[in-house]
Motif scaffolding. Sequence first.
Motif, PDB file in Angstrom:
ATOM      1  N   GLN A   1       0.831  -1.199   0.000  1.00 49.08           N
ATOM      2  CA  GLN A   1       0.000   0.000   0.000  1.00 49.08           C
ATOM      3  C   GLN A   1       0.870   1.254   0.000  1.00 49.08           C
ATOM      4  O   GLN A   1       1.987   1.241   0.512  1.00 49.08           O
ATOM      5  N   GLY A   2       0.343   2.322  -0.579  1.00 48.91           N
ATOM      6  CA  GLY A   2       1.090   3.560  -0.583  1.00 48.91           C
ATOM      7  C   GLY A   2       0.456   4.590  -1.491  1.00 48.91           C
ATOM      8  O   GLY A   2      -0.605   4.361  -2.090  1.00 48.91           O
ATOM      9  N   THR A   3       1.103   5.743  -1.598  1.00 48.63           N
ATOM     10  CA  THR A   3       0.626   6.860  -2.410  1.00 48.63           C
ATOM     11  C   THR A   3       1.647   7.147  -3.501  1.00 48.63           C
ATOM     12  O   THR A   3       2.833   7.324  -3.206  1.00 48.63           O
ATOM     13  N   PHE A   4       1.203   7.196  -4.743  1.00 49.22           N
ATOM     14  CA  PHE A   4       2.081   7.397  -5.887  1.00 49.22           C
ATOM     15  C   PHE A   4       2.550   8.852  -5.917  1.00 49.22           C
ATOM     16  O   PHE A   4       1.933   9.717  -6.501  1.00 49.22           O
ATOM     17  N   LYS A   5       3.705   9.097  -5.278  1.00 46.00           N
ATOM     18  CA  LYS A   5       4.245  10.460  -5.176  1.00 46.00           C
ATOM     19  C   LYS A   5       5.618  10.612  -5.825  1.00 46.00           C
ATOM     20  O   LYS A   5       6.184  11.703  -5.834  1.00 46.00           O
ATOM     21  N   GLY A   6       6.166   9.513  -6.327  1.00 46.22           N
ATOM     22  CA  GLY A   6       7.476   9.578  -6.961  1.00 46.22           C
ATOM     23  C   GLY A   6       7.378   9.242  -8.435  1.00 46.22           C
ATOM     24  O   GLY A   6       6.478   8.507  -8.858  1.00 46.22           O
ATOM     25  N   PRO A   7       8.273   9.768  -9.272  1.00 44.31           N
ATOM     26  CA  PRO A   7       8.220   9.509 -10.712  1.00 44.31           C
ATOM     27  C   PRO A   7       8.524   8.045 -11.036  1.00 44.31           C
ATOM     28  O   PRO A   7       9.296   7.388 -10.342  1.00 44.31           O
TER      29      PRO A   7
ATOM     30  N   ASP B   1      -3.155  -0.418  -3.589  1.00 43.81           N
ATOM     31  CA  ASP B   1      -3.366  -1.516  -2.651  1.00 43.81           C
ATOM     32  C   ASP B   1      -3.167  -2.782  -3.476  1.00 43.81           C
ATOM     33  O   ASP B   1      -4.100  -3.303  -4.065  1.00 43.81           O
ATOM     34  N   VAL B   2      -1.921  -3.245  -3.526  1.00 41.96           N
ATOM     35  CA  VAL B   2      -1.510  -4.226  -4.526  1.00 41.96           C
ATOM     36  C   VAL B   2      -1.392  -5.630  -3.929  1.00 41.96           C
ATOM     37  O   VAL B   2      -0.611  -5.850  -2.989  1.00 41.96           O
ATOM     38  N   PRO B   3      -2.130  -6.608  -4.450  1.00 42.04           N
ATOM     39  CA  PRO B   3      -2.009  -7.984  -3.957  1.00 42.04           C
ATOM     40  C   PRO B   3      -0.622  -8.534  -4.240  1.00 42.04           C
ATOM     41  O   PRO B   3      -0.072  -8.380  -5.340  1.00 42.04           O
ATOM     42  N   THR B   4      -0.044  -9.176  -3.226  1.00 40.98           N
ATOM     43  CA  THR B   4       1.333  -9.652  -3.315  1.00 40.98           C
ATOM     44  C   THR B   4       1.483 -10.966  -2.549  1.00 40.98           C
ATOM     45  O   THR B   4       0.750 -11.210  -1.582  1.00 40.98           O
ATOM     46  N   ALA B   5       2.410 -11.801  -2.989  1.00 37.77           N
ATOM     47  CA  ALA B   5       2.745 -13.031  -2.265  1.00 37.77           C
ATOM     48  C   ALA B   5       4.254 -13.116  -2.131  1.00 37.77           C
ATOM     49  O   ALA B   5       4.979 -12.958  -3.123  1.00 37.77           O
ATOM     50  N   ASP B   6       4.728 -13.317  -0.915  1.00 35.87           N
ATOM     51  CA  ASP B   6       6.157 -13.377  -0.631  1.00 35.87           C
ATOM     52  C   ASP B   6       6.528 -14.748  -0.066  1.00 35.87           C
ATOM     53  O   ASP B   6       5.816 -15.294   0.787  1.00 35.87           O
ATOM     54  N   PHE B   7       7.673 -15.260  -0.517  1.00 32.77           N
ATOM     55  CA  PHE B   7       8.176 -16.540  -0.031  1.00 32.77           C
ATOM     56  C   PHE B   7       9.642 -16.368   0.364  1.00 32.77           C
ATOM     57  O   PHE B   7      10.495 -16.090  -0.477  1.00 32.77           O
ATOM     58  N   TRP B   8       9.898 -16.501   1.668  1.00 28.46           N
ATOM     59  CA  TRP B   8      11.231 -16.300   2.231  1.00 28.46           C
ATOM     60  C   TRP B   8      11.850 -17.646   2.579  1.00 28.46           C
ATOM     61  O   TRP B   8      11.211 -18.499   3.209  1.00 28.46           O
TER      62      TRP B   8
ATOM     63  N   TYR C   1       1.661  -6.445 -10.461  1.00 28.47           N
ATOM     64  CA  TYR C   1       2.019  -5.205 -11.138  1.00 28.47           C
ATOM     65  C   TYR C   1       0.887  -4.667 -12.012  1.00 28.47           C
ATOM     66  O   TYR C   1       0.725  -3.453 -12.140  1.00 28.47           O
ATOM     67  N   SER C   2       0.119  -5.543 -12.633  1.00 24.98           N
ATOM     68  CA  SER C   2      -0.996  -5.062 -13.470  1.00 24.98           C
ATOM     69  C   SER C   2      -1.962  -4.234 -12.643  1.00 24.98           C
ATOM     70  O   SER C   2      -2.397  -3.155 -13.059  1.00 24.98           O
ATOM     71  N   THR C   3      -2.284  -4.732 -11.449  1.00 25.57           N
ATOM     72  CA  THR C   3      -3.168  -3.986 -10.548  1.00 25.57           C
ATOM     73  C   THR C   3      -2.509  -2.699 -10.090  1.00 25.57           C
ATOM     74  O   THR C   3      -3.139  -1.638 -10.041  1.00 25.57           O
ATOM     75  N   MET C   4      -1.222  -2.772  -9.764  1.00 24.19           N
ATOM     76  CA  MET C   4      -0.504  -1.596  -9.280  1.00 24.19           C
ATOM     77  C   MET C   4      -0.508  -0.486 -10.322  1.00 24.19           C
ATOM     78  O   MET C   4      -0.838   0.662 -10.028  1.00 24.19           O
ATOM     79  N   TYR C   5      -0.155  -0.816 -11.559  1.00 24.68           N
ATOM     80  CA  TYR C   5      -0.101   0.202 -12.605  1.00 24.68           C
ATOM     81  C   TYR C   5      -1.481   0.774 -12.897  1.00 24.68           C
ATOM     82  O   TYR C   5      -1.634   1.977 -13.144  1.00 24.68           O
TER      83      TYR C   5
ATOM     84  N   MET D   1      -2.289   3.216 -10.340  1.00 23.86           N
ATOM     85  CA  MET D   1      -1.467   4.409 -10.503  1.00 23.86           C
ATOM     86  C   MET D   1      -1.946   5.268 -11.668  1.00 23.86           C
ATOM     87  O   MET D   1      -1.442   6.378 -11.870  1.00 23.86           O
ATOM     88  N   GLY D   2      -2.918   4.751 -12.435  1.00 22.30           N
ATOM     89  CA  GLY D   2      -3.444   5.496 -13.571  1.00 22.30           C
ATOM     90  C   GLY D   2      -2.727   5.203 -14.872  1.00 22.30           C
ATOM     91  O   GLY D   2      -2.848   5.958 -15.844  1.00 22.30           O
ATOM     92  N   ILE D   3      -1.985   4.092 -14.898  1.00 24.41           N
ATOM     93  CA  ILE D   3      -1.250   3.693 -16.096  1.00 24.41           C
ATOM     94  C   ILE D   3      -2.010   2.567 -16.791  1.00 24.41           C
ATOM     95  O   ILE D   3      -2.194   1.488 -16.220  1.00 24.41           O
ATOM     96  N   ASN D   4      -2.443   2.799 -17.997  1.00 27.93           N
ATOM     97  CA  ASN D   4      -3.209   1.806 -18.744  1.00 27.93           C
ATOM     98  C   ASN D   4      -2.334   1.164 -19.815  1.00 27.93           C
ATOM     99  O   ASN D   4      -1.537   1.829 -20.478  1.00 27.93           O
ATOM    100  N   TRP D   5      -2.501  -0.149 -19.986  1.00 28.08           N
ATOM    101  CA  TRP D   5      -1.729  -0.870 -20.989  1.00 28.08           C
ATOM    102  C   TRP D   5      -2.188  -0.461 -22.384  1.00 28.08           C
ATOM    103  O   TRP D   5      -3.377  -0.328 -22.654  1.00 28.08           O
ATOM    104  N   ASP D   6      -1.244  -0.275 -23.279  1.00 32.01           N
ATOM    105  CA  ASP D   6      -1.541   0.118 -24.655  1.00 32.01           C
ATOM    106  C   ASP D   6      -1.717  -1.145 -25.507  1.00 32.01           C
ATOM    107  O   ASP D   6      -0.810  -1.533 -26.241  1.00 32.01           O
TER     108      ASP D   6
END
Length: 216
Positions: free
Chosen positions: A151-157, A173-180, A196-200, A203-208
Amino acid sequence: MKLLSRKSITAATAVAVLGGLSIAAMPSQAATTTHNQATAHSSTAAPTLTARQLAKLPLTDRHLTKHEKTTLAIVLRDYYVAEGKSLDADAFANSFAKDGVFNDMVPGVAYRGKELGNVPRYMAGLFPDVHRELKRITVNGDVVSIELAIQGTFKGPLQSPAGTVKPTGAKVDVPTADFWYLHNGKVEKFNCFVGYSTMYQQMGINWDWASAVNKH
């Protein structure tokens, strides 16, 4: 299942990194501990988790061995030092074994050595307030599997092949799975699957898609 809130993850992990890995101080005490004080503590003491701290975690099995509690504490410490408000990229990198690797599984990128610190730096660069909401934790010996949301706010380029995407202030609010995978108290392998698809999209980025179709 109750989610692990920002307050809970701080309570469970702040003392791990700031209290000589004792995880015995109260969160308010840990918050006032300086970095110099933390490094003055012995680093040889094995990290552990108290019964109260374990009770706050969304564990699939609460009957953990002492070794499993230590393993989990190391992983929680790494999440803490990757948070936007407590970012310590060097501490994150130092938790890995000499030949340890971070695998960003979706794009197929691996980080080793000094590159490991770039992982939390990159996410904090995009989302300065980055936070990982832990939803489900499974510990099996030296393996820790976690379902979470970044989770976070898109404030960086964002640098892309087409140029720089300017920040929009959008919330993610990006679904993620981590395996350590750990050995002797060090991370040997960390496989991270980020949506990443959800994240982008958030963030307002649409796939072309049209551009991709026109290539054929």
